[in-house]
Structure formats: C-alpha cells, structure tokens
Write a protein that holds these residues in place. Sequence first.
Motif, PDB file in Angstrom:
ATOM      1  N   THR A 183       0.940 -38.572   7.008  1.00 13.38           N
ATOM      2  CA  THR A 183       0.360 -37.508   7.832  1.00 13.38           C
ATOM      3  C   THR A 183       1.184 -37.090   9.044  1.00 13.38           C
ATOM      4  N   VAL A 184       2.094 -37.936   9.525  1.00 14.66           N
ATOM      5  CA  VAL A 184       2.889 -37.574  10.709  1.00 14.66           C
ATOM      6  C   VAL A 184       3.664 -36.287  10.441  1.00 14.66           C
ATOM      7  N   GLY A 185       3.633 -35.400  11.417  1.00 10.59           N
ATOM      8  CA  GLY A 185       4.324 -34.127  11.299  1.00 10.59           C
ATOM      9  C   GLY A 185       3.521 -33.067  10.579  1.00 10.59           C
ATOM     10  N   ASN A 186       2.322 -33.414  10.157  1.00 11.15           N
ATOM     11  CA  ASN A 186       1.469 -32.489   9.418  1.00 11.15           C
ATOM     12  C   ASN A 186       0.143 -32.286  10.153  1.00 11.15           C
ATOM     13  N   THR A 187      -0.720 -31.500   9.558  1.00 11.06           N
ATOM     14  CA  THR A 187      -2.046 -31.255  10.101  1.00 11.06           C
ATOM     15  C   THR A 187      -3.013 -32.254   9.481  1.00 11.06           C
ATOM     16  N   LEU A 188      -3.894 -32.810  10.318  1.00 10.63           N
ATOM     17  CA  LEU A 188      -4.894 -33.771   9.866  1.00 10.63           C
ATOM     18  C   LEU A 188      -6.277 -33.247  10.247  1.00 10.63           C
ATOM     19  N   VAL A 189      -7.121 -33.080   9.242  1.00 14.48           N
ATOM     20  CA  VAL A 189      -8.491 -32.619   9.437  1.00 14.48           C
ATOM     21  C   VAL A 189      -9.427 -33.793   9.219  1.00 14.48           C
ATOM     22  N   MET A 190     -10.410 -33.920  10.104  1.00 18.03           N
ATOM     23  CA  MET A 190     -11.431 -34.958   9.929  1.00 18.03           C
ATOM     24  C   MET A 190     -12.740 -34.470  10.525  1.00 18.03           C
ATOM     25  N   GLY A 191     -13.812 -35.092  10.099  1.00 17.36           N
ATOM     26  CA  GLY A 191     -15.112 -34.768  10.648  1.00 17.36           C
ATOM     27  C   GLY A 191     -15.308 -35.378  12.026  1.00 17.36           C
ATOM     28  N   ARG A 192     -16.327 -34.902  12.705  1.00 13.46           N
ATOM     29  CA  ARG A 192     -16.625 -35.356  14.062  1.00 13.46           C
ATOM     30  C   ARG A 192     -16.889 -36.855  14.101  1.00 13.46           C
ATOM     31  N   LYS A 193     -17.684 -37.375  13.173  1.00 15.15           N
ATOM     32  CA  LYS A 193     -18.004 -38.811  13.189  1.00 15.15           C
ATOM     33  C   LYS A 193     -16.755 -39.661  12.959  1.00 15.15           C
ATOM     34  N   THR A 194     -15.895 -39.229  12.060  1.00 19.26           N
ATOM     35  CA  THR A 194     -14.636 -39.948  11.812  1.00 19.26           C
ATOM     36  C   THR A 194     -13.786 -39.949  13.078  1.00 19.26           C
ATOM     37  N   PHE A 195     -13.686 -38.790  13.715  1.00 18.56           N
ATOM     38  CA  PHE A 195     -12.911 -38.659  14.947  1.00 18.56           C
ATOM     39  C   PHE A 195     -13.472 -39.555  16.044  1.00 18.56           C
ATOM     40  N   GLU A 196     -14.774 -39.532  16.216  1.00 13.74           N
ATOM     41  CA  GLU A 196     -15.388 -40.361  17.255  1.00 13.74           C
ATOM     42  C   GLU A 196     -15.271 -41.845  16.925  1.00 13.74           C
ATOM     43  N   GLY A 197     -15.284 -42.197  15.636  1.00  9.33           N
ATOM     44  CA  GLY A 197     -15.102 -43.582  15.219  1.00  9.33           C
ATOM     45  C   GLY A 197     -13.697 -44.097  15.520  1.00  9.33           C
ATOM     46  N   MET A 198     -12.752 -43.169  15.712  1.00 17.11           N
ATOM     47  CA  MET A 198     -11.369 -43.532  16.057  1.00 17.11           C
ATOM     48  C   MET A 198     -11.148 -43.454  17.567  1.00 17.11           C
ATOM     49  N   GLY A 199     -12.214 -43.351  18.314  1.00 16.59           N
ATOM     50  CA  GLY A 199     -12.076 -43.333  19.769  1.00 16.59           C
ATOM     51  C   GLY A 199     -11.976 -41.947  20.382  1.00 16.59           C
ATOM     52  N   SER A 200     -12.279 -40.905  19.616  1.00 17.66           N
ATOM     53  CA  SER A 200     -12.268 -39.511  20.096  1.00 17.66           C
ATOM     54  C   SER A 200     -10.929 -39.096  20.699  1.00 17.66           C
ATOM     55  N   ARG A 201      -9.850 -39.552  20.076  1.00 14.12           N
ATOM     56  CA  ARG A 201      -8.541 -39.121  20.538  1.00 14.12           C
ATOM     57  C   ARG A 201      -7.683 -38.780  19.314  1.00 14.12           C
ATOM     58  N   PRO A 202      -6.897 -37.715  19.441  1.00 16.54           N
ATOM     59  CA  PRO A 202      -6.055 -37.331  18.300  1.00 16.54           C
ATOM     60  C   PRO A 202      -4.954 -38.360  18.064  1.00 16.54           C
ATOM     61  N   LEU A 203      -4.547 -38.476  16.822  1.00 18.46           N
ATOM     62  CA  LEU A 203      -3.442 -39.357  16.483  1.00 18.46           C
ATOM     63  C   LEU A 203      -2.130 -38.677  16.874  1.00 18.46           C
ATOM     64  N   PRO A 204      -1.150 -39.450  17.331  1.00 20.33           N
ATOM     65  CA  PRO A 204       0.120 -38.851  17.783  1.00 20.33           C
ATOM     66  C   PRO A 204       0.877 -38.148  16.659  1.00 20.33           C
ATOM     67  N   ASN A 205       1.607 -37.117  17.054  1.00 18.68           N
ATOM     68  CA  ASN A 205       2.536 -36.409  16.166  1.00 18.68           C
ATOM     69  C   ASN A 205       1.877 -35.754  14.961  1.00 18.68           C
ATOM     70  N   ARG A 206       0.624 -35.364  15.130  1.00 14.73           N
ATOM     71  CA  ARG A 206      -0.109 -34.627  14.110  1.00 14.73           C
ATOM     72  C   ARG A 206      -0.958 -33.572  14.804  1.00 14.73           C
ATOM     73  N   GLU A 207      -1.064 -32.400  14.216  1.00 15.19           N
ATOM     74  CA  GLU A 207      -2.054 -31.451  14.709  1.00 15.19           C
ATOM     75  C   GLU A 207      -3.401 -31.940  14.187  1.00 15.19           C
ATOM     76  N   THR A 208      -4.321 -32.220  15.096  1.00 12.36           N
ATOM     77  CA  THR A 208      -5.617 -32.758  14.696  1.00 12.36           C
ATOM     78  C   THR A 208      -6.673 -31.668  14.769  1.00 12.36           C
ATOM     79  N   ILE A 209      -7.407 -31.534  13.678  1.00 13.85           N
ATOM     80  CA  ILE A 209      -8.483 -30.555  13.599  1.00 13.85           C
ATOM     81  C   ILE A 209      -9.775 -31.304  13.307  1.00 13.85           C
TER      82      ILE A 209
END
Length: 162
Positions: free
Chosen positions: A35-61
């Motif tokens: 996924t690095v260097g690409n766009t990563l889409v995830m749902g709100r619950k998944t995002f919040e389960g990861m600490g509500s912060r985008p992963l580095p070096n990816r466009e997070t949606i």
Amino acid sequence: MLAAIWAQDKNGVIGKDNKLPWYLPEDLKFFKDSTVGNTLVMGRKTFEGMGSRPLPNRETIILTKAPSYTAENVKILHSTEEVVELANQQSTPVFVGGGTEIFRELLPHFDYLYRTFIDESFAGDTYMPEVDWSHWKLIEKTEGIVDERNRYKHQFEIYGRK
C-alpha cells in the motif's frame, strides 16, 4: 485499479473489537509493502481502531455514511460509488482495507484481491464477506515464514479477476 487487501483466519475472521486478533509482523510488512505510495480506503471503524491516524506515505481515505464526520490529514468519502470513481480516475492502485460492509459493497468492483490467509482459528466479531472464488484466478502465492515473531502458518495470495 481497485484492490481489496486483508488478512483472515481459516474461518474468515478479519477482526475483533475493531483490531486484528493476531500479531503477525510479516503480514503487517506485506500490507505496508503493497500500500505504500498508493491510496488506502478504509471505513471509519477500521480507521478509529488504528488510532484515528493515517498511515505514513499513503493517501488515506475514510469511507463513512456520517455526513459530519471529520478527521485530520485524511480525505472523507461518503459512498462506494465515489471510491469506484476515484479508482477509475487514478493511475495508481486504490487499496481497500476494510471493514466487512465496505468489502461487501465493493466486491463486484475489485480488480485484485490481496489476501493473507492464516491457517489458524481466532475469536473474532468481524468476518470477510463470502467471495465467489470462481470469478478469481490466483496470480501469486507466497508461503509466509513461521518463526518466533510470526507464530502462525500463513500465506500471501494475490488474485486477479477472471
């Protein structure tokens, strides 16, 4: 190109309490390398389960139906149609990392499936939707290394649509 990326146990479990029910560093590396260097889409619950912060070096949606949802340093979309449109407009892959409902809604639109299959059973509350594997062709399969840090037998699989 639109691709799903996930890890699952042999019963289809992909999560518990909005987190992974296992620790498998090789899978985390596979996810990162894909996924690095690409766009990563995830749902709100998944995002919040990861600490509500985008992963580095990816466009997070974040894909959410909540019209007023906001989060820092991410883009917010509100429909799977918007995700498909985005994937069709981009020259780089758009990866979808969950959760269940998003996988289910986008399954007809995926061009590729990136799956880590873990040959164990875990307690979980989130499952991968049923995939009709007759529509998919295995492109690549790599056995994962089992060692003191990666305790579970696993393999990395990439499928393309037939």
